[in-house]
Design an enzyme around this catalytic site. Sequence first.
Site, PDB file in Angstrom:
ATOM      1  N   GLU A 257       0.772  30.607 -17.083  1.00 49.97           N
ATOM      2  CA  GLU A 257       0.645  29.515 -16.113  1.00 49.97           C
ATOM      3  C   GLU A 257       0.278  30.008 -14.715  1.00 49.97           C
ATOM      4  OE1 GLU A 257       4.115  27.022 -16.380  1.00 49.97           O
ATOM      5  OE2 GLU A 257       3.716  26.508 -18.473  1.00 49.97           O
ATOM      6  N   GLU A 515       2.810  26.667 -25.274  1.00 49.17           N
ATOM      7  CA  GLU A 515       4.109  26.069 -24.990  1.00 49.17           C
ATOM      8  C   GLU A 515       4.011  24.566 -25.204  1.00 49.17           C
ATOM      9  OE1 GLU A 515       5.952  26.957 -21.247  1.00 49.17           O
ATOM     10  OE2 GLU A 515       5.449  29.100 -21.362  1.00 49.17           O
TER      11      GLU A 515
END
Length: 877
Positions: A257, A515
Amino acid sequence: MPRVPSGNPSFIHTLGGNFVDNAGRTLLLRGVNFSSKTPVHQPSQVLDGFWEAAEVGGESFVGRPLSLDDADEHLARLRGWGFNMLRFPVTWESLEHAGPERYDYEFMDYTIEILRKCKAHGFKVYLSPHQDAWSRFSGGSGAPYWTLAACGLNARAFSATQAAIIHCEYPTPASREPAELPAMIWSTNYGRLVSQTMFALFFGGSTFAPKCIIDGMNIQQYLQTHFANAFGKLAERVAAAGDLLDEVVIGWDSMNEPAEGLISWDDLNAYPEKPDSTLKKGTVPSPAQSFRLGMGQVQTLDNYAFGSRGLKRDGSVTIDPNGVKAWADPSTEPGGVHPRWGWRRDPGWTLGTCIWALHDVWDVQSGYVLQPDYFAFHPGTAEPVHFLRSFFLPQYTVYLKAIRAHHPQAIAFVQPPIFAQPPPIPEELLLGRACYSTHYYDGLTLVTRHWNWYNADALGLLRGKYSSLIQALRIGESSIRKSLQSQLSYLKADATQLGALPPTSPARYPTIIGEIGMPFDMDSKRSYGYTDGGKYKGDYSRQERALDASLNAADGENCLNWTVWAYCPDNSHQWGDGWNLEDLSLWSSDDLRAGEAAKAPGLHPPSDLSVGSMAPARASSLTISTLPMYSAPYSSSCAEEDELVNGEPAALLSFLTNGARAVRAFCRPWPIAVVGTPTNIQFDISKAVFHLTLKVNAEDVAVDADDDDDDLVTGGKGLDKDSSLPTEIFLPLVHFASDACLGKALGSSDDSLEVGEEGFSRSTSRTTILPLTSQTTPSPSPIVFEDDWYDIAVTVSDGRVELVASEQKLLWFYSVPAGEGDKELTMEVRRSSDAIKASALGLGYTTESKARDGCAGWLQERGFLCDAWCPEGCSIM
């Protein structure tokens, strides 16, 4: 499917938009993330020793993500849930916490031991350089403490200046209430001074902070080099182990991320009006306000709260740092040299002053922003900044080269910032081995910690598909589920950027949702018995619906790979996963059933067993049923073994459900390996019905490289060919166990429970075979498998099926067309009797709670209609 070279049967290719095994079968890789963001003894809520340890070199992460003593139990549980893939987060801090180039080899060697455990249990792994909001010391996880000091920051002042919200100091160091940390407030750190500055320096320091020179190099090069070298050192260590690369570790993710920081920011005086992925919650400073706060100046910030209509401005809050600065005092580096870390700072980089003031972006004295669009254009030119092409891709190139120096065949998992499309990445970098590794969460459920009757197409909104939020709104569970599936299809389409293909081309590389998940502490921890007098303790029905909606989104025509966030062995009801009150673990020791052992006794893989996780089905493989806690495999010739095995499926089912949360949602049927390509996956939890549609053509004949027989079996000239390997379907006992198995799992000896339906053909053998056909003519009736393990009816459009009960696996052999064109095949699996209720699995769902969750009468009174998705016939709550 393109033919693949023969060789190691465990090798995985990335071809034609899919993972492919060495026999040519399409693979789906599905599993879980390990949660390992903090040292074992320093969960995020603990302040004692937090700063002191960091300032002298930090703590070792040995023991993360699993204790070696407990690893077999946890890995066997994950394997028993059907998972074959693990995303393995490793923080930069865990590798280099002691200082620049001072590597923690003990932790690396511990990681290798855990990876060997993963290998023994048949997993594939990809390693993730994990971070959130840069570092534990800026309210997230990832980078070591010394990186903040290298950038001239004073970490102990972050809370006072709201440069970051730090859990163990929330709301202030003087009046700590870490248990009151609001849901997801940690993610607002991406919009605060530390994260914005650190990511701007990491990705674009040479461009935007040319005065930041340390050890003779720009801070960008300094940080990127240390980051790449740390993970390159781990790759070198794993390679030296000799038995892990490609067999177990198939690839490496890019930085988890990543964020743009300040790069591309249009106006430093304002917060963006257009939707973005940074959550507005609590105080929301503009960059200019963050600059001033960082220099100790009082600021009044907008405050945001989540109400019935979503996030909205909720007044303002005045923050007074009382002169405390987020920037390190010059006295901390006598003579420009850091006394502990040893770097030498260039004289042009003056400590104690905001580096953006040092670069004339703003004036400290007046507080005035001199260049509000400083980060929107390349300095000295009028060229607009493109973060992904100009900053993300060069950093990723440096990192990937460091990995492939030691792992040449590594699959390059590419993860751009959240919801951003990756830049075009040249094939010269990917070398035929890559995967698009994106993330997806149902943000509304994550923030509200409630499964809502409304939602929104968040990704469509971010990408400009709608002109207003109202257009993106979705009402009712059926509509929400369709929207989630549609959003994942957007993400899957982004994979065309890998290999720089035209947008209309089919993807060259597969996509994995790295995720995906949802919180278990919903509704004020109702499921933990914290509300309503404990009435709903153990009731995870709402979580099940939310998680099923997300994982269902990966099914359908998407047929996606995924790794759920997360599995946390030390999860607790009080502190969740031990990091910023996140509570997404699929399992918790606090949910173990009373009266059952916390651990399965004697659970460890046989010492003489060595097997690759994706070996062909006929090869021996380590499964939960081969572990010493279970009896020997089924043999109809031995009555004594028959008696032993009668308890085996019940023991397995009990083990897999004990401590699991919303297990029916994530332990779901899916095609593990497909001769051909899956085109549609459907699973209805409420009815326990699984549908699979696939296409197959002449190129899809799967060949067992270890088979001494002919690769292809033909029935004569012009006839279709029979693949020598099957399509493999994971068939969880959680959904398809027989009533006899359920009764024994619950401690009952009643074997007279009603099973099946009239008119089905029946078999009680462990393996049942339908005749091979060369036509796509549906079988006249389903075949029923009924024994101590399963009670299922299977219908296929062509071929024969075998049930390997001890591995929870259905094998499907069928003919492959000899000529041109695709052939479509279908399979349906359903439980012969009714779907298994959660209460039958000992999951604690109460009749009353199901009635309440399944009705939502007040919504019906307002004109909302139910559909047939949920078990009680209602889709909205």
